[in-house]
Design a protein around this motif. Structure first.
Motif, PDB file in Angstrom:
ATOM      1  N   CYS A  69       0.816  -1.218   0.000  1.00  0.00           N
ATOM      2  CA  CYS A  69       0.000   0.000   0.000  1.00  0.00           C
ATOM      3  C   CYS A  69       0.851   1.270   0.000  1.00  0.00           C
ATOM      4  CB  CYS A  69      -0.940  -0.005   1.192  1.00  0.00           C
ATOM      5  SG  CYS A  69      -0.044   0.104   2.750  1.00  0.00           S
ATOM      6  N   GLU A  70       2.125   1.150   0.328  1.00  0.00           N
ATOM      7  CA  GLU A  70       3.034   2.277   0.096  1.00  0.00           C
ATOM      8  C   GLU A  70       3.275   2.347  -1.411  1.00  0.00           C
ATOM      9  OE1 GLU A  70       5.575   1.274   4.212  1.00  0.00           O
ATOM     10  OE2 GLU A  70       6.578   1.316   2.283  1.00  0.00           O
ATOM     11  N   ARG A  71       2.316   2.887  -2.121  1.00  0.00           N
ATOM     12  CA  ARG A  71       2.410   2.938  -3.587  1.00  0.00           C
ATOM     13  C   ARG A  71       3.503   3.913  -4.011  1.00  0.00           C
ATOM     14  NH1 ARG A  71       1.394  -1.374  -4.835  1.00  0.00           N
ATOM     15  NH2 ARG A  71       1.220  -0.749  -7.018  1.00  0.00           N
ATOM     16  N   GLN A  72       4.031   3.702  -5.188  1.00  0.00           N
ATOM     17  CA  GLN A  72       5.040   4.607  -5.728  1.00  0.00           C
ATOM     18  C   GLN A  72       4.409   5.585  -6.710  1.00  0.00           C
ATOM     19  OE1 GLN A  72       7.983   4.015  -4.189  1.00  0.00           O
ATOM     20  NE2 GLN A  72       6.656   2.448  -3.277  1.00  0.00           N
ATOM     21  N   VAL A  73       4.807   6.839  -6.602  1.00  0.00           N
ATOM     22  CA  VAL A  73       4.554   7.800  -7.664  1.00  0.00           C
ATOM     23  C   VAL A  73       5.885   7.961  -8.383  1.00  0.00           C
ATOM     24  CG1 VAL A  73       3.897  10.169  -8.235  1.00  0.00           C
ATOM     25  CG2 VAL A  73       2.748   8.968  -6.338  1.00  0.00           C
ATOM     26  N   GLU A  74       5.930   7.526  -9.616  1.00  0.00           N
ATOM     27  CA  GLU A  74       7.198   7.610 -10.351  1.00  0.00           C
ATOM     28  C   GLU A  74       7.257   8.884 -11.178  1.00  0.00           C
ATOM     29  OE1 GLU A  74       8.960   4.090 -12.074  1.00  0.00           O
ATOM     30  OE2 GLU A  74       9.419   5.154 -13.933  1.00  0.00           O
ATOM     31  N   LEU A  75       8.372   9.620 -11.055  1.00  0.00           N
ATOM     32  CA  LEU A  75       8.645  10.800 -11.872  1.00  0.00           C
ATOM     33  C   LEU A  75       9.797  10.440 -12.796  1.00  0.00           C
ATOM     34  CD1 LEU A  75       8.779  13.603  -9.120  1.00  0.00           C
ATOM     35  CD2 LEU A  75       6.779  12.450 -10.074  1.00  0.00           C
ATOM     36  N   ARG A  76       9.629  10.705 -14.062  1.00  0.00           N
ATOM     37  CA  ARG A  76      10.654  10.288 -15.018  1.00  0.00           C
ATOM     38  C   ARG A  76      10.723  11.307 -16.145  1.00  0.00           C
ATOM     39  NH1 ARG A  76      11.170   3.940 -16.456  1.00  0.00           N
ATOM     40  NH2 ARG A  76      13.288   4.037 -17.241  1.00  0.00           N
ATOM     41  N   GLY A  77      11.919  11.803 -16.409  1.00  0.00           N
ATOM     42  CA  GLY A  77      12.069  12.738 -17.524  1.00  0.00           C
ATOM     43  C   GLY A  77      12.930  13.923 -17.130  1.00  0.00           C
ATOM     44  N   PRO A  78      13.177  14.805 -18.085  1.00  0.00           N
ATOM     45  CA  PRO A  78      14.112  15.922 -17.854  1.00  0.00           C
ATOM     46  C   PRO A  78      13.698  16.845 -16.714  1.00  0.00           C
ATOM     47  CG  PRO A  78      13.122  16.012 -20.074  1.00  0.00           C
ATOM     48  CD  PRO A  78      12.735  14.711 -19.489  1.00  0.00           C
ATOM     49  N   ARG A  88      15.009  10.182 -12.553  1.00  0.00           N
ATOM     50  CA  ARG A  88      14.010   9.155 -12.213  1.00  0.00           C
ATOM     51  C   ARG A  88      13.906   9.005 -10.703  1.00  0.00           C
ATOM     52  NH1 ARG A  88      14.167   2.797 -13.164  1.00  0.00           N
ATOM     53  NH2 ARG A  88      11.984   2.350 -12.761  1.00  0.00           N
ATOM     54  N   TRP A  89      12.698   9.208 -10.192  1.00  0.00           N
ATOM     55  CA  TRP A  89      12.436   9.174  -8.752  1.00  0.00           C
ATOM     56  C   TRP A  89      11.193   8.337  -8.478  1.00  0.00           C
ATOM     57  CZ3 TRP A  89      14.925  13.041  -5.436  1.00  0.00           C
ATOM     58  CH2 TRP A  89      15.789  13.912  -6.134  1.00  0.00           C
ATOM     59  N   TRP A  90      11.210   7.720  -7.307  1.00  0.00           N
ATOM     60  CA  TRP A  90       9.966   7.176  -6.772  1.00  0.00           C
ATOM     61  C   TRP A  90       9.615   7.954  -5.513  1.00  0.00           C
ATOM     62  CZ3 TRP A  90      11.668   1.326  -6.874  1.00  0.00           C
ATOM     63  CH2 TRP A  90      11.462   0.812  -8.160  1.00  0.00           C
ATOM     64  N   ILE A  91       8.338   8.243  -5.354  1.00  0.00           N
ATOM     65  CA  ILE A  91       7.852   8.786  -4.094  1.00  0.00           C
ATOM     66  C   ILE A  91       7.003   7.694  -3.463  1.00  0.00           C
ATOM     67  CG2 ILE A  91       6.717  10.737  -2.990  1.00  0.00           C
ATOM     68  CD1 ILE A  91       6.872  12.260  -5.634  1.00  0.00           C
ATOM     69  N   SER A  92       7.465   7.172  -2.348  1.00  0.00           N
ATOM     70  CA  SER A  92       6.813   6.030  -1.696  1.00  0.00           C
ATOM     71  C   SER A  92       5.839   6.583  -0.663  1.00  0.00           C
ATOM     72  CB  SER A  92       7.894   5.166  -1.032  1.00  0.00           C
ATOM     73  OG  SER A  92       7.370   3.935  -0.626  1.00  0.00           O
ATOM     74  N   ILE A  93       4.564   6.625  -1.036  1.00  0.00           N
ATOM     75  CA  ILE A  93       3.616   7.531  -0.372  1.00  0.00           C
ATOM     76  C   ILE A  93       2.883   6.958   0.823  1.00  0.00           C
ATOM     77  CG2 ILE A  93       3.244   8.905  -2.437  1.00  0.00           C
ATOM     78  CD1 ILE A  93       0.571   7.439  -2.832  1.00  0.00           C
ATOM     79  N   ALA A  94       2.535   7.896   1.721  1.00  0.00           N
ATOM     80  CA  ALA A  94       1.573   7.644   2.797  1.00  0.00           C
ATOM     81  C   ALA A  94       0.160   7.765   2.209  1.00  0.00           C
ATOM     82  CB  ALA A  94       1.792   8.646   3.929  1.00  0.00           C
ATOM     83  N   ASP A  95      -0.838   7.728   3.088  1.00  0.00           N
ATOM     84  CA  ASP A  95      -2.227   7.545   2.648  1.00  0.00           C
ATOM     85  C   ASP A  95      -2.912   8.808   2.125  1.00  0.00           C
ATOM     86  OD1 ASP A  95      -4.703   6.283   2.242  1.00  0.00           O
ATOM     87  OD2 ASP A  95      -5.369   6.822   4.253  1.00  0.00           O
ATOM     88  N   SER A  96      -2.543   9.245   0.915  1.00  0.00           N
ATOM     89  CA  SER A  96      -3.342  10.212   0.161  1.00  0.00           C
ATOM     90  C   SER A  96      -2.961  10.066  -1.301  1.00  0.00           C
ATOM     91  CB  SER A  96      -3.094  11.649   0.635  1.00  0.00           C
ATOM     92  OG  SER A  96      -1.856  12.139   0.167  1.00  0.00           O
ATOM     93  N   ASP A  97      -3.879  10.425  -2.196  1.00  0.00           N
ATOM     94  CA  ASP A  97      -3.626  10.228  -3.630  1.00  0.00           C
ATOM     95  C   ASP A  97      -2.683  11.307  -4.144  1.00  0.00           C
ATOM     96  OD1 ASP A  97      -5.376   8.093  -3.523  1.00  0.00           O
ATOM     97  OD2 ASP A  97      -7.089   9.263  -4.215  1.00  0.00           O
ATOM     98  N   LEU A  98      -1.449  11.237  -3.687  1.00  0.00           N
ATOM     99  CA  LEU A  98      -0.474  12.270  -4.039  1.00  0.00           C
ATOM    100  C   LEU A  98      -0.270  12.367  -5.550  1.00  0.00           C
ATOM    101  CD1 LEU A  98       1.435  14.343  -2.729  1.00  0.00           C
ATOM    102  CD2 LEU A  98       3.253  12.658  -2.968  1.00  0.00           C
ATOM    103  N   LEU A  99      -0.461  11.244  -6.230  1.00  0.00           N
ATOM    104  CA  LEU A  99      -0.354  11.230  -7.699  1.00  0.00           C
ATOM    105  C   LEU A  99      -1.163  12.366  -8.314  1.00  0.00           C
ATOM    106  CD1 LEU A  99       0.655   9.228 -10.094  1.00  0.00           C
ATOM    107  CD2 LEU A  99      -1.741   8.579 -10.190  1.00  0.00           C
ATOM    108  N   LEU A 100      -2.330  12.647  -7.780  1.00  0.00           N
ATOM    109  CA  LEU A 100      -3.208  13.656  -8.376  1.00  0.00           C
ATOM    110  C   LEU A 100      -2.638  15.060  -8.207  1.00  0.00           C
ATOM    111  CD1 LEU A 100      -6.769  12.302  -7.474  1.00  0.00           C
ATOM    112  CD2 LEU A 100      -5.388  11.907  -9.513  1.00  0.00           C
ATOM    113  N   TRP A 101      -2.051  15.335  -7.059  1.00  0.00           N
ATOM    114  CA  TRP A 101      -1.399  16.630  -6.833  1.00  0.00           C
ATOM    115  C   TRP A 101      -0.204  16.783  -7.773  1.00  0.00           C
ATOM    116  CZ3 TRP A 101      -1.713  21.342  -4.931  1.00  0.00           C
ATOM    117  CH2 TRP A 101      -0.554  22.053  -4.556  1.00  0.00           C
ATOM    118  N   VAL A 102       0.623  15.756  -7.847  1.00  0.00           N
ATOM    119  CA  VAL A 102       1.835  15.813  -8.662  1.00  0.00           C
ATOM    120  C   VAL A 102       1.464  15.992 -10.137  1.00  0.00           C
ATOM    121  CG1 VAL A 102       3.922  14.557  -9.316  1.00  0.00           C
ATOM    122  CG2 VAL A 102       3.054  14.390  -6.981  1.00  0.00           C
ATOM    123  N   LYS A 103       0.472  15.265 -10.599  1.00  0.00           N
ATOM    124  CA  LYS A 103       0.028  15.395 -11.985  1.00  0.00           C
ATOM    125  C   LYS A 103      -0.545  16.796 -12.246  1.00  0.00           C
ATOM    126  CE  LYS A 103      -2.528  12.170 -13.898  1.00  0.00           C
ATOM    127  NZ  LYS A 103      -2.042  11.800 -15.261  1.00  0.00           N
ATOM    128  N   GLY A 104      -1.302  17.303 -11.299  1.00  0.00           N
ATOM    129  CA  GLY A 104      -1.898  18.628 -11.474  1.00  0.00           C
ATOM    130  C   GLY A 104      -0.836  19.718 -11.587  1.00  0.00           C
TER     131      GLY A 104
END
Lengths: 366, 366
Positions: B60-69, B116-132
């Motif tokens: 459940c510690e999902r990863q948000v992966e960031l990849r690119g310049p 290239r980074w992983w963000i190993s997240i606690a309990d919130s949909d951080l992916l949505l903030w990062v994408k926004g």
């Protein structure tokens, strides 16, 4: 089934005391909040929902409030549904998509005023997406989660119960419209809406402290209507084709795959973040789509993808399933490839309990 | 306690079959995924964690992966921690804040490469903030949730168990560093980290199909070490002062309130979205802060805010609590106002079971 471990992170609701007193037996977690799933049994709750009236703690449908001069612009950025004709007093079911056209949520937008909206969300932290977009675009808008908790009244006797508590004027609320109604000196949004096909209302209860007094008043007023505590019912919602975000679709699906094309006006939804990505699929249609699937029962509980097979070929998957007492069959929601989505197509579904015969239906059961 | 209702929305993990076979008794839900909370009893799991070695399903510690310049630029936008000195192979605990300086998550950032980074997240949909944010700033970066699922090995015998499966080189991994290690022909990130104070590792298992073979190999290799399935332990994590996002803090708190000021370099974190909002509190300090609270036990389960009182005055709240066998007292985490946060301050905590004497401590128990 295992127990659910309580913690502050799985937020209680303004109605939790009532839910517990009514003998809730099962929960799920939805928007970091407790959502009851069963009181007597899923089958008994289902029968009662279709015959009487229930009060549902759906506080987990949290609101994302947009307020300020750029609120309407931001709201249109979030969805491919054209909101230009929407008036204060209306509710719109709005697919929310990211820049690739992938579904982030499928909430109900509540237009309170030209510069004030609530987004009544399904299970994802949509607040974070909305805040990120607003920050990136430097929009003049306040975004927050207000202390507003929906309480649903569902079932054929909903109008009678609601009229006793809020007055006969509630009977005049049209489908997906709302009005402001008083209870004990405070004004609440009351909409004709809800996550069942049995009719009813959602009260957007303003303030945690107003929760239990209203819960108790509804229970008291509906005693002779056989009112009970209830909750979204798995069987009834599948029969009715009510989708569940996170179960039946997620970020990998377009609204068109979810059969929500009728809620998209991609060509004219100017400013929608995912517009460019969706234009082609809006014209050509998707290559897979959600369908009602009849399964030879009984089926087990569906807690993972069940592959839909044509011989050795995987042609889709089932995402929600239950056994329907009224229709005497397994009822399910699945995503099926274009090559196999015609009504009447005979397939096989591989459940953890073994293979079952399945058939694609023309429509849901209601 | 009520049961948890299974559904596809509460995602199973690559290790769920192992967890079930080990007789899991309770779950919570974390990032829309099942997280075990108890196997034998919380007390028995606690004792065993401190003495032997456990394998934890923390997928459940999902990863948000960031990849690119623009990955590194985006990563710095998310946090007030200065990341300029961070090297590939390092893990950083990074408070993530919004434009007001409010905590959105408290993950571990894993720097795989410059881009290239992983963000190993606690309990919130951080992916949505990062994408926004990335969309709003038109950054050149791919953002996604990869099929990577952490499996933790925790407890004093962790090094011995890990060495048997991955080789003696794992012993050389320093705290919050990681290396790539092979298992059955596939390479996985292995970090010395984890949500306990008993030592151990987190394996970022690459690919769902790799999950159960690795789980089984660890169980097999550790038989004589008394290895067991385990999970983050409520008592142990409170004793150790390990915060839980959603329990002990949320979007209304700054990192400084959470005692995470040492992970902030607000002055030099150029580009951080919340930098301006945090500058003043970074200098002046917060007006309330997280503290270890000793409570006269026994305490009930903490599933809501417990007010911390000085007579009639509310001066804070407890957010996590348990009864510690080793310290013979109620152990708790709370947020306390500056006027009452000095070590030794005697307070009262109002639990649902009644008032209890409480005392602010200088530090956590370990």
């Amino acid at each position: 089934m295992a127990l659910i471990s309580p913690s502050r992170r799985l937020r209680r609701t303004p109605f939790s005391d009532g839910v517990e007193a009514a003998g809730v037996k099962g929960y799920t977690v939805y928007n970091h909040m407790l959502l009851p799933t069963v009181f007597h049994s899923v089958e008994e709750d289902y029968r009662h929902l279709k015959e009487a009236v229930q009060v549902w703690d759906v506080a987990c449908e949290r609101q994302v409030e947009l307020r300020g001069p750029d609120a309407a612009r931001l709201m249109q950025m979030l969805t491919p549904r054209d909101l230009r004709g929407m008036l204060p007093g209306q509710c719109f079911y709005v697919p929310i998509v990211d820049e690739t056209g992938g579904m982030l949520n499928d909430p109900v937008a509540v237009k309170l005023a030209e510069d004030r909206w609530w987004i009544s969300i399904a299970d994802s932290d949509l607040l974070l997406w909305v805040k990120g977009i607003a920050y990136g675009y430097r929009l003049d808008v306040l975004i927050d989660e207000p202390d507003v908790s929906p309480l649903a009244v569902q079932g054929p006797k909903s109008d009678d119960l609601m009229a006793r508590v809020f007055g006969d004027a509630v009977r005049d609320i049209r489908f997906f419209r709302f009005g402001w109604f008083e209870f004990q000196g405070r004004s609440h949004v009351v909409a004709r809406s809800g996550y069942s096909k049995q009719g009813g209302f959602e009260i957007y209860v303003d303030g945690t402290d107003a929760g239990m007094p209203l819960w108790n008043a509804l229970m008291e007023a509906g005693r002779d209507l056989d009112v009970r505590a209830g909750c979204p019912n798995l069987i009834e919602r599948i029969e009715g084709g009510l989708l569940s975000y996170g179960n039946d679709m997620d970020r990998t699906n377009t609204p068109h795959e979810c059969g929500l094309g009728r809620f998209c006006n991609t060509a004219t939804a100017i400013g929608c973040v995912g517009r460019d990505a969706l234009l082609r699929v809006a014209t050509d249609g998707p290559v897979r789509q959600i369908r009602a699937i009849e399964i030879e029962g009984p089926v087990p509980g569906c807690d993972r993808f069940w592959p839909l097979m044509d011989g050795d070929k995987r042609v889709g998957r089932v995402t929600s399933a239950a056994n329907s007492p009224d229709f005497g069959t397994g009822v399910a929601i699945g995503m099926v490839r274009m090559t196999h989505w015609d009504a009447g197509t005979e397939l096989r579904v591989d459940t953890p309990d073994g293979p079952r015969a399945a058939r694609v239906r023309e429509a849901f059961w209601i």
